[in-house]
Design a protein around this motif. Sequence first.
Motif, mmCIF file in Angstrom:
data_model
loop_
_atom_site.group_PDB
_atom_site.id
_atom_site.type_symbol
_atom_site.label_atom_id
_atom_site.label_comp_id
_atom_site.label_asym_id
_atom_site.label_seq_id
_atom_site.Cartn_x
_atom_site.Cartn_y
_atom_site.Cartn_z
ATOM 1 N N THR A 487 0.826 -1.203 0.000
ATOM 2 C CA THR A 487 0.000 0.000 0.000
ATOM 3 C C THR A 487 0.859 1.253 0.000
ATOM 4 O OG1 THR A 487 -1.723 -1.197 1.210
ATOM 5 C CG2 THR A 487 -1.852 1.207 1.184
ATOM 6 N N ASN A 488 1.825 1.281 0.891
ATOM 7 C CA ASN A 488 2.688 2.458 0.975
ATOM 8 C C ASN A 488 3.470 2.660 -0.312
ATOM 9 O OD1 ASN A 488 1.813 2.974 3.531
ATOM 10 N ND2 ASN A 488 3.623 2.164 4.561
ATOM 11 N N ARG A 489 4.003 1.553 -0.849
ATOM 12 C CA ARG A 489 4.782 1.673 -2.076
ATOM 13 C C ARG A 489 3.911 2.147 -3.231
ATOM 14 N NH1 ARG A 489 7.582 -3.618 -4.195
ATOM 15 N NH2 ARG A 489 5.608 -3.863 -5.301
ATOM 16 N N ALA A 490 2.678 1.627 -3.304
ATOM 17 C CA ALA A 490 1.787 2.039 -4.382
ATOM 18 C C ALA A 490 1.453 3.529 -4.272
ATOM 19 C CB ALA A 490 0.503 1.197 -4.339
ATOM 20 N N ARG A 491 1.181 3.974 -3.031
ATOM 21 C CA ARG A 491 0.902 5.396 -2.840
ATOM 22 C C ARG A 491 2.121 6.232 -3.166
ATOM 23 N NH1 ARG A 491 -2.328 6.917 2.527
ATOM 24 N NH2 ARG A 491 -1.844 8.947 1.613
ATOM 25 N N LEU A 492 3.285 5.720 -2.807
ATOM 26 C CA LEU A 492 4.514 6.454 -3.117
ATOM 27 C C LEU A 492 4.712 6.563 -4.623
ATOM 28 C CD1 LEU A 492 7.095 7.812 -2.108
ATOM 29 C CD2 LEU A 492 8.178 5.558 -2.061
ATOM 30 N N GLU A 493 4.486 5.452 -5.336
ATOM 31 C CA GLU A 493 4.644 5.482 -6.790
ATOM 32 C C GLU A 493 3.669 6.466 -7.426
ATOM 33 O OE1 GLU A 493 4.074 1.456 -7.879
ATOM 34 O OE2 GLU A 493 6.059 0.782 -7.201
ATOM 35 N N ASP A 494 2.376 6.420 -6.988
ATOM 36 C CA ASP A 494 1.384 7.344 -7.532
ATOM 37 C C ASP A 494 1.752 8.790 -7.196
ATOM 38 O OD1 ASP A 494 0.025 5.182 -8.498
ATOM 39 O OD2 ASP A 494 -1.431 5.110 -6.858
ATOM 40 N N ALA A 516 2.516 29.109 -4.193
ATOM 41 C CA ALA A 516 1.734 28.710 -3.019
ATOM 42 C C ALA A 516 0.407 28.081 -3.427
ATOM 43 C CB ALA A 516 1.506 29.920 -2.111
ATOM 44 N N ALA A 517 -0.254 28.674 -4.425
ATOM 45 C CA ALA A 517 -1.546 28.148 -4.875
ATOM 46 C C ALA A 517 -1.388 26.748 -5.455
ATOM 47 C CB ALA A 517 -2.160 29.095 -5.903
ATOM 48 N N LEU A 518 -0.358 26.530 -6.268
ATOM 49 C CA LEU A 518 -0.125 25.197 -6.820
ATOM 50 C C LEU A 518 0.188 24.182 -5.727
ATOM 51 C CD1 LEU A 518 1.975 25.826 -10.064
ATOM 52 C CD2 LEU A 518 -0.254 24.724 -9.910
ATOM 53 N N ALA A 519 0.946 24.596 -4.720
ATOM 54 C CA ALA A 519 1.330 23.683 -3.644
ATOM 55 C C ALA A 519 0.113 23.168 -2.888
ATOM 56 C CB ALA A 519 2.300 24.375 -2.690
ATOM 57 N N VAL A 520 -0.804 24.054 -2.523
ATOM 58 C CA VAL A 520 -1.976 23.601 -1.758
ATOM 59 C C VAL A 520 -2.909 22.785 -2.643
ATOM 60 C CG1 VAL A 520 -1.815 25.494 -0.114
ATOM 61 C CG2 VAL A 520 -3.204 25.771 -2.182
ATOM 62 N N ASP A 521 -2.921 23.047 -3.956
ATOM 63 C CA ASP A 521 -3.787 22.262 -4.849
ATOM 64 C C ASP A 521 -3.317 20.819 -4.966
ATOM 65 O OD1 ASP A 521 -5.389 24.426 -5.275
ATOM 66 O OD2 ASP A 521 -4.473 25.007 -7.197
ATOM 67 N N ILE A 522 -1.989 20.577 -4.878
ATOM 68 C CA ILE A 522 -1.460 19.237 -5.090
ATOM 69 C C ILE A 522 -1.558 18.369 -3.845
ATOM 70 C CG2 ILE A 522 0.953 19.566 -4.415
ATOM 71 C CD1 ILE A 522 -0.344 17.743 -7.536
ATOM 72 N N VAL A 523 -1.666 18.980 -2.654
ATOM 73 C CA VAL A 523 -1.662 18.206 -1.400
ATOM 74 C C VAL A 523 -2.777 17.152 -1.356
ATOM 75 C CG1 VAL A 523 -2.038 18.355 1.089
ATOM 76 C CG2 VAL A 523 -0.411 19.884 -0.026
ATOM 77 N N PRO A 524 -4.045 17.476 -1.667
ATOM 78 C CA PRO A 524 -5.089 16.427 -1.608
ATOM 79 C C PRO A 524 -4.849 15.267 -2.560
ATOM 80 C CG PRO A 524 -6.066 18.631 -1.645
ATOM 81 C CD PRO A 524 -4.620 18.795 -1.969
ATOM 82 N N GLU A 525 -4.097 15.493 -3.655
ATOM 83 C CA GLU A 525 -3.784 14.396 -4.563
ATOM 84 C C GLU A 525 -2.741 13.457 -3.958
ATOM 85 O OE1 GLU A 525 -3.157 15.369 -8.672
ATOM 86 O OE2 GLU A 525 -4.015 17.372 -8.393
ATOM 87 N N LEU A 526 -1.870 13.994 -3.108
ATOM 88 C CA LEU A 526 -0.863 13.169 -2.447
ATOM 89 C C LEU A 526 -1.412 12.500 -1.202
ATOM 90 C CD1 LEU A 526 2.213 15.586 -2.669
ATOM 91 C CD2 LEU A 526 1.612 13.723 -4.231
#
Length: 885
Positions: A487-494, A516-526
């Motif tokens: 699970t962790n590896r798959a999340r890391l790869e994604d 700053a705007a791009l940074a906060v937008d990417i967090v929910p994807e990670l």
Amino acid sequence: MFPPSAGGTSVGAILYVAADGVVSGPVVSTLRDAFERPVERAESAAAARSALAERTVSCLVAAADLPDGLDLDALVTAAGDARVGPPVVVYAAAGDEALAARAVSLGVDDYLVRDETDDSHAALVESVRGVLDRDADDRPAETRSYRVIVEAMEDGAFVLDEDCRVEYVNPRIEAITGRASETLRGERFESLVDAGLFPADEYERYRDAVSRVLSEGVTERLDVRFVDADGVSRLFELSLSPAGDGEKVTGVVGIPRDVTDREVATTQRGELLERMTDAFFALDTDWRFVYLNDRARDVFNEVREPELGERIWDLVPSPDSAELYEKYHEAMRTQESVTFETYSEPYDGWFEVRAYPSPSGLSVYFRDVTTRKRYLQALESTNQRLETVLQNLPVILSAFDAEGVFTMSEGAGLESLGREPGEVVGRSAFDLYDDTPAATDAIARGLSGEAVDTRIEYRGAVYDAWYRPVFDDGEVSKLLGVAIDVTNRARLEDGLRTLQAVTQDLILTESVEEVAALAVDIVPELVPDAAAAVWLADDRGALSPAASTAEQFDSETPIETAPGGFESDAVSRVDAADVDDRLLPPESDGKSVLRVPLGSHGLLVVSTDDDGAFLDVDEDLLELLGSTVTSALSGTVREQELRNREADLAAANERLDDFVSIVAHDLRNPLAVATGYLDLGMESGERAHLERAANAVDRMSELVEEVLDLARQRTPVVDAKPVDLARVVDHAWRFVDTGDATLVREELFVVEGDDGRLLRLFENLFRNAVEHGSTSRRDTPDDPADGGTPPDDPLAVRVGALDDCAGFYVADNGVGVPETRRGQVFDHGYTTMPRGTGYGLAIVRDIADAHGWSVSLTESAEGGARFEFVTRSEGRTTTDSAGSD
């Protein structure tokens, strides 16, 4: 051999002398049954001597050498010293030729070789009965002829008389020499040399040995080597023993034993032992070394090579000898071989030892197994580590029968599924995973004979799974499966793929706000369901909100921190109780919070509403994001600084152009005036012309100074510091010739700026107010110079703060500036004064620009001039400066 007792026949016990053994009991029983007299047994020579001295013995039967080291000589001597000398019968085991030789030389009454197959011991009974009958019939002093003994011997035997003449040879001697006994009898000892029994070149050695036997009564043993009639080299071991009546030596008994085969066997055994790869040594019954092969010597030489005859326990240190001592003694005690492995500290190694016992000692084979032992230890250690790893890795081991029913379910990975090992055994995999088509499809393919490698998502986790069929007669009999939680590896790869895609966008941004705007937008994807906020730091270390996953922040107020107080080395988990709620993204409860440092630029705060929601992989991904955002911010700041630098250079070029233009324009007129008056003065010699030229030069000097000052003041302030405006105002008033004018200073505040430039700003404003205010007053009709009446109120200059401390103003009560000319007063060189340079207010404007302020001119409440400066100092602390010096 013994004189009869005085007074006739002696009646006494039969004394059987032998060590305890399986034969002793039956022999004693047989003798008791055959004779009507007691039969006693002595198990040592000491016991036999004691019996002979204390009681009457009718016959002494000696079976063998005794355990206390005394041989037949001592036994017969003890019998001969007794008051009554009984007859002696030797009852020897087969092959004991040495005992036979001694019996012949001592002249015993009879010598018998025991038949191991005859349990009746009839020959012994007949012999004892014969010697007892002769004793009863007053036997003669002569002993029984030794011919009966020696002719039965397998070894050769000859007898020499006291003159060294051959008295007798047995058939074995006849066979060795090839001559009949009749041809040898009566011949001297030399005849045996001629007959080929002894080598001629060593005759003297044998002759001297015979002489010592006759003169000293000792036994001599020599090796005899010669080549027989067939050309074969033979080796004999010759025993020469004295013969006589016990008091006088009357001859020599010689017994040569052919030991050629034994020598060959010994040589072959030695060669074999030397060729052995194993080390070998032999010990006797006293634990003394009697043999070592070369390999054993090499091994021992690593510490110390033992000497032959040295006890092994003197060589082996006591801690190392404990196990050896126990094992070796066990082998000798049980007469059974032992095999074991032992560690030797002096050699720092392991040895495999095989010890083979025999009645004569111990044969020991040993080999260095250190490499193998350490390899096995390393292998065992590796196996233990692997087992530990398998027990702790999230691995699930499964086995299915041909129908897909679980026959095994093991592994630490079951814990994440909430299952116990073996819990699902007996259940169908197709029923258990009916809601996971990827799993049932993989198992079905494996049962069809296919090797399957796949990734399966099950209950929120991701597994890499391998299924391998096992065949029996071409058919799948069972299926083996291994699944690992990745699970962790798959999340890391994604997450890495996501970061790779957004990195270019971050690098191409043109402002920190976009980063700053791009940074906060990417967090929910990670990190799913996570909220994020970016706070950027100003030069003072205060954090201001820059972007959030929510639409806006609850507060726009900066958060003051110590310089660098928001920085850290890595992503860190923060206890919710320790988090400043203002840092959290709006609408976030912040039960789980991660602080992601952005270097000196600020901070990324990530939170979720679930306790302990962040995984290690989340920290890894956010750390990578933080590094990427930090790099993007640094690049953006550098680009902005470069753009600012380019703008500054452009402004500097503009100022340089202005400077050149001003110099070229404003200096042209006074330069021409000075030149003209100088020419006139030179022609006319009048001083007035030279004075006017000097005045023009002074005017030029003033213009140059003003222009240079103007150039300096337009440079942006880059090292601003807190400046108390009240203090600067008071100092500037003192530095200006204000005449009768008065200063009214209201409450002011602290600004960030350049202390020296602000002092110059207020000096120019005060000088402008005094000069223009006074001039205007003189120009009015009421001016005393024109005969009018001067105004009643003197000139007053007022300095104060704008509303909300947004800036400050400088106002006077003079005549003011007409509205039509207010746009020109800040131009370079504009002046209404005859001797003015026109740069005073231009310098004021440039100082304001250098601080990032704006300046405007309006009318004061009294109708005079009012200059307003907007400093954009919202939120700064004001300071009451009334009364400052």
